[in-house]
Design a protein around this motif. Structure first.
Motif, PDB file in Angstrom:
ATOM      1  N   GLU A  31       0.877  -1.420  -0.029  1.00 29.05           N
ATOM      2  CA  GLU A  31      -0.145  -0.022  -0.181  1.00 29.05           C
ATOM      3  C   GLU A  31       0.938   1.279   0.075  1.00 29.05           C
ATOM      4  OE1 GLU A  31       1.750   0.025   3.748  1.00 29.05           O
ATOM      5  OE2 GLU A  31       0.930  -1.750   2.879  1.00 29.05           O
ATOM      6  N   THR A  32       2.131   1.035   0.518  1.00 31.24           N
ATOM      7  CA  THR A  32       2.957   2.343   0.637  1.00 31.24           C
ATOM      8  C   THR A  32       3.660   2.457  -0.641  1.00 31.24           C
ATOM      9  OG1 THR A  32       3.298   2.171   3.051  1.00 31.24           O
ATOM     10  CG2 THR A  32       4.791   3.207   2.052  1.00 31.24           C
ATOM     11  N   TYR A  33       4.346   1.588  -1.139  1.00 31.54           N
ATOM     12  CA  TYR A  33       4.661   1.650  -2.644  1.00 31.54           C
ATOM     13  C   TYR A  33       3.741   2.334  -3.416  1.00 31.54           C
ATOM     14  CZ  TYR A  33       8.731  -1.470  -1.530  1.00 31.54           C
ATOM     15  OH  TYR A  33       9.970  -2.027  -0.933  1.00 31.54           O
ATOM     16  N   GLY A  34       2.272   1.759  -3.469  1.00 32.87           N
ATOM     17  CA  GLY A  34       1.720   2.109  -4.587  1.00 32.87           C
ATOM     18  C   GLY A  34       0.586   3.378  -4.379  1.00 32.87           C
ATOM     19  N   CYS A  35       0.295   3.578  -3.101  1.00 29.78           N
ATOM     20  CA  CYS A  35      -0.689   4.711  -3.110  1.00 29.78           C
ATOM     21  C   CYS A  35      -0.642   5.448  -1.577  1.00 29.78           C
ATOM     22  CB  CYS A  35      -2.002   4.094  -3.185  1.00 29.78           C
ATOM     23  SG  CYS A  35      -2.557   2.724  -2.171  1.00 29.78           S
ATOM     24  N   ALA A  36       0.445   5.441  -0.770  1.00 30.09           N
ATOM     25  CA  ALA A  36       0.466   6.278   0.332  1.00 30.09           C
ATOM     26  C   ALA A  36       0.222   7.654   0.307  1.00 30.09           C
ATOM     27  CB  ALA A  36       1.872   5.720   1.140  1.00 30.09           C
ATOM     28  N   GLY A  37       1.005   8.289  -0.876  1.00 28.05           N
ATOM     29  CA  GLY A  37       0.545   9.607  -1.042  1.00 28.05           C
ATOM     30  C   GLY A  37      -0.672  10.028  -1.293  1.00 28.05           C
ATOM     31  N   SER A  38      -1.309   9.029  -2.090  1.00 26.16           N
ATOM     32  CA  SER A  38      -2.825   9.482  -2.481  1.00 26.16           C
ATOM     33  C   SER A  38      -3.860   9.274  -1.111  1.00 26.16           C
ATOM     34  CB  SER A  38      -3.477   8.519  -3.767  1.00 26.16           C
ATOM     35  OG  SER A  38      -2.576   8.592  -4.751  1.00 26.16           O
ATOM     36  N   ILE A  39      -3.331   8.273  -0.312  1.00 26.01           N
ATOM     37  CA  ILE A  39      -4.050   8.138   0.921  1.00 26.01           C
ATOM     38  C   ILE A  39      -3.804   9.450   1.784  1.00 26.01           C
ATOM     39  CG2 ILE A  39      -3.924   6.758   3.302  1.00 26.01           C
ATOM     40  CD1 ILE A  39      -3.116   4.258   1.515  1.00 26.01           C
ATOM     41  N   ALA A  40      -2.620   9.701   1.839  1.00 27.97           N
ATOM     42  CA  ALA A  40      -2.320  10.927   2.804  1.00 27.97           C
ATOM     43  C   ALA A  40      -3.127  12.234   2.132  1.00 27.97           C
ATOM     44  CB  ALA A  40      -0.803  11.181   2.667  1.00 27.97           C
ATOM     45  N   LEU A  76       3.351  -6.701  11.197  1.00 30.84           N
ATOM     46  CA  LEU A  76       1.952  -6.126  11.651  1.00 30.84           C
ATOM     47  C   LEU A  76       2.062  -4.810  12.586  1.00 30.84           C
ATOM     48  CD1 LEU A  76      -0.193  -9.323  12.663  1.00 30.84           C
ATOM     49  CD2 LEU A  76      -0.627  -7.602  10.606  1.00 30.84           C
ATOM     50  N   GLY A  77       3.313  -4.737  13.279  1.00 26.34           N
ATOM     51  CA  GLY A  77       3.511  -3.654  14.148  1.00 26.34           C
ATOM     52  C   GLY A  77       3.872  -2.639  13.114  1.00 26.34           C
ATOM     53  N   GLU A  78       4.827  -2.935  12.178  1.00 29.79           N
ATOM     54  CA  GLU A  78       5.165  -2.024  11.059  1.00 29.79           C
ATOM     55  C   GLU A  78       3.928  -1.321  10.268  1.00 29.79           C
ATOM     56  OE1 GLU A  78       9.635  -3.794  10.423  1.00 29.79           O
ATOM     57  OE2 GLU A  78       7.885  -4.002   8.838  1.00 29.79           O
ATOM     58  N   PHE A  79       3.390  -2.238  10.050  1.00 29.62           N
ATOM     59  CA  PHE A  79       1.919  -1.839   9.132  1.00 29.62           C
ATOM     60  C   PHE A  79       1.259  -0.856   9.936  1.00 29.62           C
ATOM     61  CE2 PHE A  79      -2.319  -2.807   8.111  1.00 29.62           C
ATOM     62  CZ  PHE A  79      -2.380  -2.328   6.689  1.00 29.62           C
ATOM     63  N   ALA A 203       6.670   6.664   5.638  1.00 33.07           N
ATOM     64  CA  ALA A 203       5.770   5.500   5.507  1.00 33.07           C
ATOM     65  C   ALA A 203       6.748   4.205   5.280  1.00 33.07           C
ATOM     66  CB  ALA A 203       4.646   5.598   4.709  1.00 33.07           C
ATOM     67  N   MET A 204       7.628   4.332   4.079  1.00 34.32           N
ATOM     68  CA  MET A 204       8.223   3.228   3.822  1.00 34.32           C
ATOM     69  C   MET A 204       9.200   2.841   4.691  1.00 34.32           C
ATOM     70  SD  MET A 204       8.629   1.169   1.168  1.00 34.32           S
ATOM     71  CE  MET A 204       9.361   0.054   2.206  1.00 34.32           C
ATOM     72  N   ARG A 205       9.936   3.871   5.219  1.00 29.53           N
ATOM     73  CA  ARG A 205      11.029   3.843   6.240  1.00 29.53           C
ATOM     74  C   ARG A 205      10.411   3.006   7.711  1.00 29.53           C
ATOM     75  NH1 ARG A 205      15.734   5.301   4.888  1.00 29.53           N
ATOM     76  NH2 ARG A 205      15.931   6.894   3.363  1.00 29.53           N
ATOM     77  N   LEU A 206       9.194   3.368   7.785  1.00 31.29           N
ATOM     78  CA  LEU A 206       8.283   2.585   8.831  1.00 31.29           C
ATOM     79  C   LEU A 206       8.211   1.038   8.738  1.00 31.29           C
ATOM     80  CD1 LEU A 206       5.684   5.272  10.213  1.00 31.29           C
ATOM     81  CD2 LEU A 206       7.823   4.410  11.254  1.00 31.29           C
ATOM     82  N   HIS A 207       8.128   0.485   7.659  1.00 34.94           N
ATOM     83  CA  HIS A 207       8.304  -0.745   6.997  1.00 34.94           C
ATOM     84  C   HIS A 207       9.761  -1.113   7.252  1.00 34.94           C
ATOM     85  CE1 HIS A 207       4.065  -1.435   6.175  1.00 34.94           C
ATOM     86  NE2 HIS A 207       4.249  -0.215   5.220  1.00 34.94           N
ATOM     87  N   ALA A 208      10.345  -0.872   8.556  1.00 33.80           N
ATOM     88  CA  ALA A 208      11.605  -1.026   8.804  1.00 33.80           C
ATOM     89  C   ALA A 208      12.453  -2.355   8.313  1.00 33.80           C
ATOM     90  CB  ALA A 208      12.114  -0.904  10.058  1.00 33.80           C
TER      91      ALA A 208
END
Length: 249
Positions: A31-40, A76-79, A203-208
């Motif tokens: 979801e972050t790769y594809g559309c995190a910016g649109s979500i935000a 799951l914690g990262e998500f 957001a991508m960095r939170l998927h550590a």
């Protein structure tokens, strides 16, 4: 000129502010790769966003010539950290068992469609989204299986009998560069996320557990380059690209 301006603003602030978006993601980080910016952007404008994570399981990653186990609890914690960062209205995780993770292609499509369409807590019938974003098909078997199930779940129907999603889009993924012929991802619309690029990379960095060195195609640095490249395709600083499967506007 007036007509051209209207076309440019199809995904403008006024439109996005009224959307109830449902994002369906095969794995945590897609979801972050594809559309995190649109979500935000949609959330910042006052719209609603719901996210369904289909599967999260333990997975061995290649690292420095060996493999390292990343547990589903870690993913799951990262998500959940990303969901809070993006301020989504709600999210749901469908499957966390090892049997399902990376084997969605082995699940009967009918069962997966039933959860997405009706039985899930954030199913299409319950959320009644105005916009659905689903993963584009790729060499990843989970992405392919989920794409097919999502197409079935969003099929046209009689509006008085079941919810008809007006706008169905497939979103980009860094794995899509490794595809050929008709399978290549070809965006047919774009959402300008110039003001939200930093948030997408955060957001991508939170998927550590998924962060790799800059040279890797899925690294935060490469994701920024790819998002800026999408932007250059439509003369903005940064954008996310989508393929339109249906647009009932």
């Amino acid at each position: 000129m007036e007509c051209a301006q209207r076309r440019l603003n199809v995904f403008g602030d006024e439109f996005l502010s009224t959307q109830r978006l449902l994002v369906i993601t095969p794995h945590a980080d897609d979801e972050t790769y594809g559309c995190a910016g649109s979500i935000a952007r949609i959330k910042a404008l006052g719209g609603e966003v719901y996210v369904v994570l289909v599967t999260a399981g333990d997975l061995a990653h290649y690292e420095d010539g060996a493999t390292k186990l990343v547990t589903h609890e870690t993913r799951l914690g990262e998500f959940e950290s990303v969901m809070r960062l993006l301020k989504v209205d709600d999210w749901e995780v469908l499957f966390t068992d090892a049997k399902t993770h990376l084997t969605l292609d082995m699940m009967p499509r009918k069962e997966l469609v039933r959860v997405l369409e009706a039985d899930g807590r954030l199913s299409i019938d319950r959320v009644r989204p105005t916009m659905v974003m689903i993963p584009a098909p790729s060499y990843n078997q989970d992405h392919e299986a989920l794409f097919r199930a999502c197409v079935t779940a969003t099929r046209p129907g009689v509006p008085s009998q079941r919810h008809l999603v007006p706008l169905v889009l497939t979103y980009d993924n860094t794995s899509l560069f490794w595809s050929f012929g008709q399978d290549r991802f070809r965006p047919t619309c774009y959402i300008d996320i110039s003001a939200y690029l930093d948030l997408k990379i955060q957001a991508m960095r939170l998927h550590a557990s998924q962060v790799r060195p800059p040279i890797y195609h899925g690294s935060p640095e490469s994701l920024e380059l790819a998002t800026r490249l999408r932007g250059r395709e439509v003369s903005v600083e940064a954008a996310e690209g989508f393929e339109v499967l249906r647009a009932l506007l």
